[in-house]
Design an enzyme around this catalytic site. Sequence first.
Site, PDB file in Angstrom:
ATOM      1  N   LYS A  23     -42.888 -44.119  60.305  1.00  0.00           N
ATOM      2  CA  LYS A  23     -42.504 -44.339  61.703  1.00  0.00           C
ATOM      3  C   LYS A  23     -40.994 -44.142  61.872  1.00  0.00           C
ATOM      4  O   LYS A  23     -40.552 -43.464  62.801  1.00  0.00           O
ATOM      5  CB  LYS A  23     -42.918 -45.745  62.154  1.00  0.00           C
ATOM      6  CG  LYS A  23     -44.418 -45.883  62.348  1.00  0.00           C
ATOM      7  CD  LYS A  23     -44.861 -47.332  62.517  1.00  0.00           C
ATOM      8  CE  LYS A  23     -46.380 -47.421  62.626  1.00  0.00           C
ATOM      9  NZ  LYS A  23     -46.887 -48.808  62.644  1.00  0.00           N
TER      10      LYS A  23
ATOM     11  N   GLN B 241     -44.656 -54.780  61.711  1.00  0.00           N
ATOM     12  CA  GLN B 241     -45.821 -54.212  61.036  1.00  0.00           C
ATOM     13  C   GLN B 241     -46.782 -55.322  60.610  1.00  0.00           C
ATOM     14  O   GLN B 241     -46.378 -56.306  59.985  1.00  0.00           O
ATOM     15  CB  GLN B 241     -45.360 -53.393  59.812  1.00  0.00           C
ATOM     16  CG  GLN B 241     -46.462 -52.639  59.129  1.00  0.00           C
ATOM     17  CD  GLN B 241     -47.059 -51.537  60.006  1.00  0.00           C
ATOM     18  OE1 GLN B 241     -46.350 -50.779  60.643  1.00  0.00           O
ATOM     19  NE2 GLN B 241     -48.382 -51.451  60.037  1.00  0.00           N
TER      20      GLN B 241
ATOM     21  N   ASP C   5     -45.674 -51.639  70.580  1.00  0.00           N
ATOM     22  CA  ASP C   5     -47.061 -51.655  70.096  1.00  0.00           C
ATOM     23  C   ASP C   5     -48.026 -52.041  71.221  1.00  0.00           C
ATOM     24  O   ASP C   5     -49.238 -51.869  71.080  1.00  0.00           O
ATOM     25  CB  ASP C   5     -47.220 -52.665  68.941  1.00  0.00           C
ATOM     26  CG  ASP C   5     -47.051 -52.010  67.573  1.00  0.00           C
ATOM     27  OD1 ASP C   5     -47.255 -50.779  67.470  1.00  0.00           O
ATOM     28  OD2 ASP C   5     -46.722 -52.728  66.620  1.00  0.00           O
TER      29      ASP C   5
END
Length: 300
Positions: free
Chosen positions: A50, A94, A117
């Site tokens: 990412k 994460q 997210d």
Amino acid sequence: MTANLIDGKAVARQIEAAVVAEIQRLGYAPGLTAVRVGNDPASEVYVRNKAKKADELGLRGTQRIFPAELSEAGLLAEVAALNADDEVDGILVQLPLPKHIDARKVIDAIDPTKDVDGFHPFNVGLLHLGRPSLVPCTPAGVMRLIDSTGVKIEGAHAVVIGRSDIVGKPMAALLLQRSATVTICHSRTRDLGSVIHQGDIVVAAVGRPLLVTGPMIRPGAVVIDVGMNRVEVDFADRLAHDPDKLRTLAKNGSVLVGDVDFVRAREVAGWITPVPGGVGPMTIAMLMQNTVTAAERRRR
Ligand code: NAP
């Protein structure tokens, strides 16, 4: 009939090109910070990829890496610091987090305007109300893949298998917003095969290798396989009809398969995503898109 392949890598490249163009128009590089706690090998790869993709497209990608012993309070303090940092437009933590940290508390602590997210309850609420929000990356990517086929979503019967907060539920909300008739299946669904067979569009997000078989698919359906399951040699019998996967399995000792029996479903479906190379590449591309969107909205 052999289904057309939906090329996730090609669609992801188009989105990435649009992200590059938007950054040029903005005139500054939006900042994306990925936070990782501990050394889960899959998370290491995800976070690194990412941050790398962010840099490649002209964003400012940063990784913040902490030992598995980091306390919940320590992580919440880090999130608070990132919320307050004006250089940071997007924050992602994460998952999974170590067991002693309550992931919900951490997600709830992220500034919703930086929640790239799309997991914060505020953004989840906006999504279900059909208002502009930061949308979870994987289902947002799936919508782009369906659109890339040219198949009309409005009025179609879409069957979503899986009801997780990160894939199944937001997937169903996005399809409903586009006026599909949506059925959500889960582990208690009776006669799963016959429900799937009603789907003009089928999205499988389960995490069970080859759960969706060829006969379950309605002829001509669009089949999107979100599942990513690594299987080993004990699974070889189930792949006897798939020489490509068997070759990879023999070579590497394991192979990635989806929730859909690709070979058999491809004989029936109209459109289908492969695993890998379908949904996977879209998730990171949509994260980049969300970061640019967050930056634009915050600085408007
Ligand atoms: P999850 O949280 O484990 O949810 C799985 C869902 O599948 C649950 O709703 C569960 O039902 C349902 N389910 C389990 N067994 C079933 C069965 N036999 N029949 C029908 N439904 C069943 O998983 P997730 O996080 O949504 O992820 C799903 C898959 O997508 C995984 O393979 C994951 O690796 C993959 N994934 C891929 C990407 C990507 O970028 N490509 C991103 C995210 C996830 P209950 O709710 O009743 O338990």
